[in-house]
Scaffold this active site. Sequence first.
Site, short mmCIF file in Angstrom:
data_model
loop_
_atom_site.label_atom_id
_atom_site.label_comp_id
_atom_site.label_asym_id
_atom_site.label_seq_id
_atom_site.Cartn_x
_atom_site.Cartn_y
_atom_site.Cartn_z
N ARG A 215 -7.83 47.25 -9.43
CA ARG A 215 -6.43 47.40 -9.82
C ARG A 215 -5.53 46.42 -9.06
O ARG A 215 -4.47 46.02 -9.52
CB ARG A 215 -5.96 48.85 -9.65
CG ARG A 215 -4.57 49.12 -10.16
CD ARG A 215 -4.28 50.60 -10.51
NE ARG A 215 -5.05 51.55 -9.76
CZ ARG A 215 -4.80 51.91 -8.49
NH1 ARG A 215 -3.78 51.42 -7.83
NH2 ARG A 215 -5.57 52.79 -7.88
N TYR B 228 9.90 42.15 -31.12
CA TYR B 228 8.60 42.72 -31.42
C TYR B 228 8.75 44.25 -31.43
O TYR B 228 9.45 44.81 -30.58
CB TYR B 228 7.59 42.27 -30.35
CG TYR B 228 6.27 42.96 -30.49
CD1 TYR B 228 5.42 42.64 -31.54
CD2 TYR B 228 5.89 43.97 -29.61
CE1 TYR B 228 4.22 43.30 -31.70
CE2 TYR B 228 4.69 44.62 -29.76
CZ TYR B 228 3.86 44.28 -30.80
OH TYR B 228 2.67 44.93 -30.97
N ASP C 66 10.20 36.45 -24.12
CA ASP C 66 8.88 36.65 -24.71
C ASP C 66 8.53 35.35 -25.43
O ASP C 66 9.12 35.01 -26.46
CB ASP C 66 8.93 37.84 -25.67
CG ASP C 66 7.56 38.17 -26.27
OD1 ASP C 66 6.70 37.26 -26.35
OD2 ASP C 66 7.36 39.33 -26.68
C1 LIG Z 1 1.84 41.37 -30.07
C2 LIG Z 1 3.13 41.11 -29.39
C3 LIG Z 1 3.51 41.82 -28.26
C4 LIG Z 1 2.69 42.96 -27.70
O1 LIG Z 1 1.46 42.53 -27.23
P1 LIG Z 1 0.16 43.49 -27.13
O2 LIG Z 1 -0.84 42.59 -26.52
O3 LIG Z 1 -0.16 43.94 -28.51
O4 LIG Z 1 0.56 44.64 -26.26
C5 LIG Z 1 4.70 41.48 -27.65
N1 LIG Z 1 5.49 40.50 -28.14
C6 LIG Z 1 5.17 39.81 -29.23
C7 LIG Z 1 6.08 38.74 -29.74
C8 LIG Z 1 3.97 40.08 -29.90
O5 LIG Z 1 3.66 39.39 -31.01
#
Ligand SMILES: *Cc1c(COP(=O)(O)O)cnc(C)c1O
Length: 407
Positions: A55, A108, A180
């Site tokens: 972890r 998202y 993101d």
């Molecule tokens: C898929 C996605 C996430 C979440 O990711 P996971 O790996 O499914 O938890 C977050 N932001 C964007 C833009 C995504 O496409």
Amino acid sequence: MPELETNSIHIGKEYNRTNAVVAPIFQSSTYLASDNLDKYVIAASETKHPEFYHRHGNPTSSQVASILASLEQTEDALVLATGMAAISTAVLALVKAGDHIIAQRSHYSGTALFFKEFLTDFNIQVSYVDQTNNDAFLQALRPNTKLIYIETPSNPNLDITDLAFIGEVGKQNDIVTMVDNTFASPINQTPAEFGIDVIVHSATKYLGGHSDLTAGAVCGSKDFIQKVWKRSLVLGATLSPFDSWLLLRGLKTLSMRVRQINSNAQRLADWLQKSKHIKSVSYVGLSTHPQHELAKKQMKGFTGMLCVEVAGATEDQQYENAQITLKNLKIFTNAASLGGVESLIVHPASMWGGHHSLQQKKDAGINRGLLRVSVGIEHLHDLIQDFSQAFEKIQVTPWQDPQIKNL
Ligand SMILES: *Cc1c(COP(=O)(O)O)cnc(C)c1O
């Protein structure tokens, strides 16, 4: 300093202390303690120590994180079990009860739920603004604003946020900015260049690139990554040794994959734009995208993500035609997720159906005729041919002008 194509293969090799050229999978939850207790204290408390307890860290995860930090041009990075683990752990490292966050109207789906349903339960306020309007971010500022959280291009409707503007607002007001960068990938966009503090990823998508793992990443300053790591110790969403190893493998071909995907998507978007079965195509690489100029300013490539609104006289008919298209496509697989070598397609209105109200979907720009496409690295001609044969199954509606949209 080597270039990114080299770095994505060679950075962090020191974490592999064996002679194996390809890093082994360290499938171990725990590591032999040093017989020197002073050293053991360090191992137990040092950020991301790779050989103490899983972890806390893992050699492959450290290697992957150092590659990602180099690609995103940040001091440090941390990998976690999923993109949502990265996003939630990073945000929870920053905000506490009474704080305020500025987010976008469109995110998202999991991120939107985290803001709307989780953070509000802990007395953290969130304002939602139109990301295409810079002034909206300024108007939403409050004395207790601690974070501006953005996503560009956004999922699914590919709106662009002005990275340089947000970076500047953050610096001027002493507010942390987080983006993101999943849809762009660091090959196409490096937000740190525009003054953004923290970059988060769903590494499940382009970074992994083969639809065979889930992972997330947080990239930022050393100090911030230490804070996120401390949160991750108690939240516990560690990346598994095998997924970490798969991610390391995926990263080696990231630059080639993304460039091929960019090229395929641009040419598929050009073709789709001329199809009489399409009402509109949204792709940030098309000059018809309302924010194409901004995209050119901050992106080096335009990704494999595009949205098409299937034509039809009414929204019901568009929905029917979208279903016919989905049912008849053979190469584009109707499945959630994106960013892999194989082309995928989804119907966002259905995918979001269970979790979001009609109004929320409208706010996020999701109409029932909309299809979201993640273009892969298959041959372009096969991808075009696949859409072409699927569209042939749709009845042409009489209002369409064959002179203008004839292929
Ligand atoms: C898929 C996605 C996430 C979440 O990711 P996971 O790996 O499914 O938890 C977050 N932001 C964007 C833009 C995504 O496409």
